[in-house]
Scaffold this motif. Structure first.
Motif, PDB file in Angstrom:
ATOM      1  N   SER A  58      -1.958  -3.956   7.253  1.00 51.98           N
ATOM      2  CA  SER A  58      -3.064  -3.658   6.343  1.00 51.98           C
ATOM      3  C   SER A  58      -3.851  -2.416   6.768  1.00 51.98           C
ATOM      4  O   SER A  58      -4.289  -1.634   5.915  1.00 51.98           O
ATOM      5  CB  SER A  58      -3.994  -4.865   6.245  1.00 51.98           C
ATOM      6  OG  SER A  58      -4.465  -5.250   7.541  1.00 51.98           O
ATOM      7  N   TYR A  61      -1.809   0.582   5.510  1.00 49.79           N
ATOM      8  CA  TYR A  61      -1.753   0.655   4.040  1.00 49.79           C
ATOM      9  C   TYR A  61      -3.112   1.016   3.446  1.00 49.79           C
ATOM     10  O   TYR A  61      -3.195   1.785   2.492  1.00 49.79           O
ATOM     11  CB  TYR A  61      -1.252  -0.667   3.450  1.00 49.79           C
ATOM     12  CG  TYR A  61       0.246  -0.792   3.470  1.00 49.79           C
ATOM     13  CD1 TYR A  61       1.060   0.034   2.686  1.00 49.79           C
ATOM     14  CD2 TYR A  61       0.871  -1.739   4.280  1.00 49.79           C
ATOM     15  CE1 TYR A  61       2.440  -0.083   2.711  1.00 49.79           C
ATOM     16  CE2 TYR A  61       2.254  -1.858   4.310  1.00 49.79           C
ATOM     17  CZ  TYR A  61       3.033  -1.027   3.519  1.00 49.79           C
ATOM     18  OH  TYR A  61       4.399  -1.143   3.552  1.00 49.79           O
ATOM     19  N   CYS A 125      -3.440  -7.208   1.309  1.00 50.55           N
ATOM     20  CA  CYS A 125      -2.290  -6.748   2.090  1.00 50.55           C
ATOM     21  C   CYS A 125      -1.999  -7.716   3.224  1.00 50.55           C
ATOM     22  O   CYS A 125      -2.884  -8.064   4.013  1.00 50.55           O
ATOM     23  CB  CYS A 125      -2.561  -5.354   2.653  1.00 50.55           C
ATOM     24  SG  CYS A 125      -1.162  -4.686   3.597  1.00 50.55           S
ATOM     25  N   ILE A 160       0.188  -6.459  -1.665  1.00 46.41           N
ATOM     26  CA  ILE A 160       1.228  -5.928  -0.793  1.00 46.41           C
ATOM     27  C   ILE A 160       1.774  -7.083   0.042  1.00 46.41           C
ATOM     28  O   ILE A 160       1.088  -7.615   0.922  1.00 46.41           O
ATOM     29  CB  ILE A 160       0.687  -4.812   0.123  1.00 46.41           C
ATOM     30  CG1 ILE A 160       0.065  -3.693  -0.722  1.00 46.41           C
ATOM     31  CG2 ILE A 160       1.808  -4.254   1.004  1.00 46.41           C
ATOM     32  CD1 ILE A 160      -0.593  -2.596   0.099  1.00 46.41           C
ATOM     33  N   THR A 200       7.349  -5.336   0.449  1.00 49.67           N
ATOM     34  CA  THR A 200       7.735  -4.527   1.599  1.00 49.67           C
ATOM     35  C   THR A 200       8.606  -5.383   2.525  1.00 49.67           C
ATOM     36  O   THR A 200       8.858  -6.552   2.260  1.00 49.67           O
ATOM     37  CB  THR A 200       6.502  -4.004   2.344  1.00 49.67           C
ATOM     38  OG1 THR A 200       5.805  -5.097   2.962  1.00 49.67           O
ATOM     39  CG2 THR A 200       5.557  -3.295   1.391  1.00 49.67           C
ATOM     40  N   ARG A 264       7.078   5.758   0.403  1.00 49.62           N
ATOM     41  CA  ARG A 264       5.695   5.505   0.811  1.00 49.62           C
ATOM     42  C   ARG A 264       4.777   6.704   0.586  1.00 49.62           C
ATOM     43  O   ARG A 264       3.594   6.538   0.277  1.00 49.62           O
ATOM     44  CB  ARG A 264       5.657   5.068   2.285  1.00 49.62           C
ATOM     45  CG  ARG A 264       4.361   4.411   2.695  1.00 49.62           C
ATOM     46  CD  ARG A 264       4.466   3.879   4.111  1.00 49.62           C
ATOM     47  NE  ARG A 264       5.268   2.666   4.184  1.00 49.62           N
ATOM     48  CZ  ARG A 264       5.881   2.220   5.289  1.00 49.62           C
ATOM     49  NH1 ARG A 264       5.790   2.913   6.414  1.00 49.62           N
ATOM     50  NH2 ARG A 264       6.584   1.110   5.283  1.00 49.62           N
TER      51      ARG A 264
END
Length: 285
Positions: A58, A61, A125, A160, A200, A264
């Protein structure tokens, strides 16, 4: 190197005085490519030589997706309890404590709101480093509360996923989160608020069976492992030999389970482009 050869080459440092290279300065990808950690971070944690997308959490991201890495974390102090007094190789309560100390996280998901390309965005996330990103009661509750925030503020929601599945130490309490989060996403859908699901590496188990595959648009990173059960279990259940890459994001895209795969470095632009399109707004460059 022998001591006499070391002196001939002008090397004066004794073996005892040598220091190991600090950990974290280099990263070696699965294909054997080596890259400096600083260069890796500048390249969105993607190995530049082989394009391998390194697993990140996290923290990374949020820095990629939120403008100037500015955001407000939602429900930061929620943490799991050992309601069932569960014990396997160790007490669940001990496992939680160790995971918190090791990762500096409260649980396997963080939720936050901030600006992305100048627009409000709520992001949930998952962190695989916290007990394999397993989905327990707190994970489900934080996702549900983040969706509630999106509903209240009419703000797009991004999930995510990076998870090994349901958290077995919470038994049925963990499995209940599949229905809980799915019901919340239905409310989000009824109001026409965009929901983007990013899968992911890895996205598996109950996570895949619930919110990870319920997006208005389902996207993934290259080479991500996405599936419900492992290859051995699937083979035993179907009685068939399976393609070697059948649980990769590329295979799922080919067979209609994903809308697209995004590098990404393009993630922030692609997510915001979709939001602009679905809300019928001019695309921001």
């Amino acid at each position: 190197m022998a001591w006499f050869k070391r002196k001939e080459k002008g090397i004066q440092t004794t073996t005892e005085e040598k220091k190991d290279t600090p950990k974290g300065l280099w990263y070696k990808s699965p294909t054997g490519k080596i890259v400096e950690a600083d260069e890796l971070a500048k390249n969105f944690y993607v190995s530049p030589e082989d394009d391998y997308h390194v697993r990140i959490g996290s923290k990374e991201y949020f820095s990629i997706l939120f403008d100037d890495n500015k955001f407000k974390e939602l429900d930061p102090n929620l943490e799991s309890k050992d309601t069932l007094s569960f014990v396997d190789t160790k007490k669940y309560s001990d496992r939680l404590k160790q995971a918190q100390e090791k990762t500096n996280l409260k649980d396997a998901v963080r939720t936050a709101v901030g600006k992305s390309k100048g627009k409000d965005l709520v992001i949930a996330c998952m962190d695989f480093s916290f007990i394999g990103g397993s989905m327990g009661s707190v994970v489900g509750e934080k996702i549900a509360r983040a969706i509630d925030y999106s509903i209240k503020k009419k703000t797009p929601f991004l999930m995510i996923s990076k998870s090994g599945g349901a958290r077995m130490m919470e038994a049925a309490l963990s499995l209940m989160q599949l229905a809980k989060t799915s019901a919340k996403l239905a409310q989000l859908s009824d109001l026409g608020i965009p929901y983007i699901s990013l899968c992911t590496d890895p996205t598996t188990g109950g996570t895949t069976a619930s919110y990870a595959m319920l997006g208005d648009i389902n996207i993934a990173e290259p080479g991500a492992l996405i599936g419900f059960a492992g290859p051995r279990v699937v083979k035993e259940a179907t009685g068939k030999d399976l393609p070697e890459d059948f649980q990769t994001s590329e295979f799922l895209l080919e067979h209609g389970f994903l809308d697209f795969i995004t590098h990404r470095k393009d993630l922030k632009n692609n997510i915001n482009q979709y939001i602009d399109l679905i809300q019928n707004k001019p695309i921001r460059v």
